[in-house]
Enzyme design. Structure first.
Site, short mmCIF file in Angstrom:
data_model
loop_
_atom_site.label_atom_id
_atom_site.label_comp_id
_atom_site.label_asym_id
_atom_site.label_seq_id
_atom_site.Cartn_x
_atom_site.Cartn_y
_atom_site.Cartn_z
N TYR A 144 8.28 2.32 -16.75
CA TYR A 144 7.40 2.87 -15.71
C TYR A 144 7.74 4.34 -15.45
CZ TYR A 144 5.01 3.06 -11.13
OH TYR A 144 4.20 3.38 -10.07
N GLY A 147 7.21 6.47 -18.59
CA GLY A 147 5.76 6.47 -18.89
C GLY A 147 5.04 7.44 -17.98
N LYS A 148 5.36 7.38 -16.71
CA LYS A 148 4.71 8.27 -15.74
C LYS A 148 5.14 9.72 -15.94
CE LYS A 148 2.30 5.48 -12.92
NZ LYS A 148 0.88 5.65 -12.58
N SER A 188 4.80 -6.58 0.95
CA SER A 188 4.05 -7.82 0.76
C SER A 188 5.00 -9.02 0.77
CB SER A 188 3.22 -7.76 -0.52
OG SER A 188 3.94 -7.19 -1.57
N PHE A 190 7.96 -9.41 2.31
CA PHE A 190 8.47 -9.72 3.66
C PHE A 190 7.37 -10.30 4.54
CE2 PHE A 190 12.33 -6.53 3.78
CZ PHE A 190 12.91 -7.22 2.73
N GLN A 208 19.64 0.39 1.60
CA GLN A 208 18.83 1.36 0.85
C GLN A 208 17.60 1.70 1.69
OE1 GLN A 208 19.10 -1.87 0.27
NE2 GLN A 208 17.56 -2.72 -1.09
N ARG A 210 13.54 3.44 2.15
CA ARG A 210 12.25 3.83 1.58
C ARG A 210 11.43 4.43 2.72
NH1 ARG A 210 14.76 2.58 -2.29
NH2 ARG A 210 14.13 1.37 -4.12
N ARG A 276 15.02 7.12 -0.58
CA ARG A 276 13.79 7.79 -1.04
C ARG A 276 13.00 8.27 0.17
NH1 ARG A 276 10.38 4.18 -4.39
NH2 ARG A 276 11.72 4.59 -6.16
P1 NAD Z 1 -2.02 -2.21 -8.51
O1 NAD Z 1 -1.19 -2.98 -9.48
O2 NAD Z 1 -2.63 -2.94 -7.38
O3 NAD Z 1 -3.19 -1.42 -9.26
C1 NAD Z 1 -3.14 -1.02 -10.58
C2 NAD Z 1 -4.46 -1.40 -11.23
O4 NAD Z 1 -4.46 -0.96 -12.59
C3 NAD Z 1 -4.71 -2.90 -11.25
O5 NAD Z 1 -6.00 -3.18 -10.79
C4 NAD Z 1 -4.54 -3.27 -12.73
O6 NAD Z 1 -5.28 -4.41 -13.10
C5 NAD Z 1 -5.00 -2.00 -13.41
N1 NAD Z 1 -4.48 -1.83 -14.77
C6 NAD Z 1 -3.19 -1.99 -15.20
N2 NAD Z 1 -3.11 -1.73 -16.51
C7 NAD Z 1 -4.36 -1.39 -16.93
C8 NAD Z 1 -4.93 -1.02 -18.17
N3 NAD Z 1 -4.16 -0.95 -19.28
N4 NAD Z 1 -6.25 -0.74 -18.23
C9 NAD Z 1 -7.03 -0.83 -17.12
N5 NAD Z 1 -6.54 -1.18 -15.91
C10 NAD Z 1 -5.24 -1.45 -15.82
O7 NAD Z 1 -1.11 -1.02 -7.97
P2 NAD Z 1 -1.39 0.12 -6.90
O8 NAD Z 1 -0.30 0.04 -5.92
O9 NAD Z 1 -2.78 0.09 -6.43
O10 NAD Z 1 -1.13 1.42 -7.78
C11 NAD Z 1 -2.18 2.27 -8.25
C12 NAD Z 1 -1.57 3.47 -8.94
O11 NAD Z 1 -0.77 4.20 -8.01
C13 NAD Z 1 -0.67 3.11 -10.12
O12 NAD Z 1 -0.87 4.05 -11.15
C14 NAD Z 1 0.72 3.26 -9.55
O13 NAD Z 1 1.65 3.59 -10.54
C15 NAD Z 1 0.52 4.39 -8.56
N6 NAD Z 1 1.53 4.34 -7.48
C16 NAD Z 1 1.51 3.37 -6.52
C17 NAD Z 1 2.49 3.35 -5.54
C18 NAD Z 1 2.51 2.31 -4.44
O14 NAD Z 1 3.42 2.31 -3.63
N7 NAD Z 1 1.54 1.44 -4.33
C19 NAD Z 1 3.52 4.31 -5.56
C20 NAD Z 1 3.52 5.25 -6.58
C21 NAD Z 1 2.52 5.28 -7.52
N1 UDP Z 2 13.40 -5.34 -1.78
C1 UDP Z 2 14.04 -6.32 -1.02
N2 UDP Z 2 13.48 -7.56 -0.98
C2 UDP Z 2 12.32 -7.87 -1.63
C3 UDP Z 2 11.67 -6.87 -2.39
C4 UDP Z 2 12.24 -5.61 -2.44
O1 UDP Z 2 15.09 -6.09 -0.40
O2 UDP Z 2 11.88 -9.03 -1.52
C5 UDP Z 2 13.98 -3.97 -1.81
C6 UDP Z 2 14.18 -3.40 -3.20
O3 UDP Z 2 15.44 -3.75 -3.70
C7 UDP Z 2 14.05 -1.92 -2.95
C8 UDP Z 2 13.07 -1.82 -1.79
O4 UDP Z 2 13.05 -3.11 -1.18
O5 UDP Z 2 15.28 -1.37 -2.54
C9 UDP Z 2 11.65 -1.42 -2.22
O6 UDP Z 2 11.26 -2.28 -3.27
P1 UDP Z 2 9.81 -2.24 -3.94
O7 UDP Z 2 9.87 -3.14 -5.12
O8 UDP Z 2 8.78 -2.50 -2.90
O9 UDP Z 2 9.60 -0.73 -4.36
P2 UDP Z 2 10.46 0.32 -5.21
O10 UDP Z 2 11.85 -0.22 -5.44
O11 UDP Z 2 9.69 0.50 -6.47
O12 UDP Z 2 10.47 1.51 -4.32
#
Ligand code: NAD
Ligand code: UDP
Ligand code: UDP
Length: 315
Positions: A144, A147-148, A188, A190, A208, A210, A276
């Site tokens: 991830y 890739g990003k 989601s 919690f 930690q 966030r 973060r």
């Molecule tokens: P999400 O998983 O709900 O949405 C991602 C969507 O992309 C889904 O609908 C999935 O089916 C679709 N998808 C995945 N692979 C695909 C492919 N190969 N072709 C077409 N569709 C595809 O996640 P989200 O939280 O809505 O995230 C949306 C974007 O924001 C993502 O790119 C994610 O990396 C970025 N982002 C989200 C967060 C966050 O906290 N939610 C934080 C940082 C970045």
């Molecule tokens: N986390 C947790 N319990 C859970 C899910 C996540 O304590 O049931 C913690 C996880 O270890 C991380 C933080 O919550 O430190 C945020 O996790 P999340 O997967 O939501 O996002 P990311 O780690 O990608 O920021």
């Protein structure tokens, strides 16, 4: 009125963005392979004549006629992006190449949903855009993170090589209605655990941190960013600087749901960032944007959503 493509439009953030752009009177083409997204997230939009839903995987070329592109396609939660890590990297990298190719042919403006994960486990706090990050290139999160990061490289090279109009946003943890109930993300997890009266799974000591941004605030940031002049490329951090320990989040969720759930400790996942928090000075200055919805207000809306979802039997 513009014709706007949203990849990943049936996901959590994408579905809110579709709704918002339709409200503004645009035509929206939502492209998704439904890997983590769901038709139910956009079912209420299907009647709208300006909305079109297309099943397609962005790792394959896509030939459509649009004026703007929001590239959100990518699984975002650790459980989902680590389930098929090769596909995750392909989605970020091949997906970016295809969408950039499309933008190049159409001379369309293109927005990239990048992430705070490009900073890895940061050694600089809070994280400004100038920070290059501390990312493990071979760990479980790398598919991830890297890739990003590679997608960002492609965006800036397409700009330098082909003069594309790009907008790269680095999104920090975002939450709200339509998060996937089983995607393992902390909010989601919690909320669902508290509503079901199941143990709250706290990873590590819960110390930690966030910083959580409510989805409506984030979408407002996307739209302001897309409306900027061509010289504004980003990267720009978008997130809420309010920083909380995960333990404090757990306690807040228990309080808001009135749940009897107890906290249960689980091991901390590998490479889990300790801290973060976004530095959003740039977003404030360039986009005149900052979040307006505080954690408690956003959590209440999220709890109401999951409560209704659980009662409907859909989760
Ligand atoms: P999400 O998983 O709900 O949405 C991602 C969507 O992309 C889904 O609908 C999935 O089916 C679709 N998808 C995945 N692979 C695909 C492919 N190969 N072709 C077409 N569709 C595809 O996640 P989200 O939280 O809505 O995230 C949306 C974007 O924001 C993502 O790119 C994610 O990396 C970025 N982002 C989200 C967060 C966050 O906290 N939610 C934080 C940082 C970045
Ligand atoms: N986390 C947790 N319990 C859970 C899910 C996540 O304590 O049931 C913690 C996880 O270890 C991380 C933080 O919550 O430190 C945020 O996790 P999340 O997967 O939501 O996002 P990311 O780690 O990608 O920021
Ligand atoms: N592409 C696409 N839709 C388009 C135009 C291009 O999916 O409308 C894909 C195309 O298949 C190619 C990629 O985008 O694989 C990159 O296109 P670009 O024109 O930059 O590169 P080239 O085709 O020269 O490899």
């Amino acid at each position: 009125m513009k014709r706007i493509l949203i990849t990943g439009g049936a996901g959590f953030i994408g579905s809110h963005l579709c709704e918002r752009l339709l409200d503004q009177g645009h035509e929206v083409l939502c492209v998704d392979n439904f890997y983590t997204g769901a038709r139910r997230n956009v079912a209420h939009l299907l009647e709208n004549p300006n909305f079109e839903l297309m099943r397609h995987d962005v790792t394959f070329p896509l030939f459509v006629e649009v004026d703007e592109i929001y590239n959100l396609a990518c699984p975002a939660s650790p459980i989902h992006y680590q389930y098929d890590p090769v596909q995750t990297t392909k989605t970020s990298v091949h997906g970016a190449i295809n969408m950039l190719g499309l933008a190049k042919r159409r001379r369309a403006k293109i927005f990239q949903a990048s992430t705070s994960e490009v900073y890895g486990d940061p050694t600089v706090h809070p994280q400004p855009e100038e920070y290059w990050g501390n990312v493990n290139p071979i760990g479980f999160r790398s598919c991830y993170d890297e890739g990003k990061r590679c997608a960002e490289t492609l965006f800036f090279d397409y700009r330098r090589q082909h003069n594309l109009r790009i907008k790269v946003a680095r999104i920090f943890n975002t939450y709200g209605p339509r998060m996937h109930p089983n995607d393992g993300r902390v909010v989601s997890n919690f909320v669902v655990q508290a509503l079901k009266g199941e143990p709250i799974t706290l990873y590590g000591e819960g110390m930690q941190t966030r910083s959580f941004c409510y989805v409506d605030d984030l979408v407002e940031g996307f739209i302001r960013f897309m409306a900027t002049g061509d010289e504004v490329t980003g990267p720009i951090n978008l997130g809420n600087p309010g920083e909380f320990t995960i333990r404090a989040l757990a306690e807040k969720v228990v309080e808001l749901t009135g749940s009897k759930s107890q906290i249960e400790y689980r091991p901390l996942p590998q490479d889990d960032p300790q801290q973060r928090q976004p530095d959003i000075a740039k977003a404030k200055a360039v986009l005149d944007w900052e979040p307006t919805i505080q954690l408690e207000a956003g959590l209440k809306k999220t709890v109401a959503y999951f409560d209704a979802l659980l009662k409907s039997g859909a989760a």
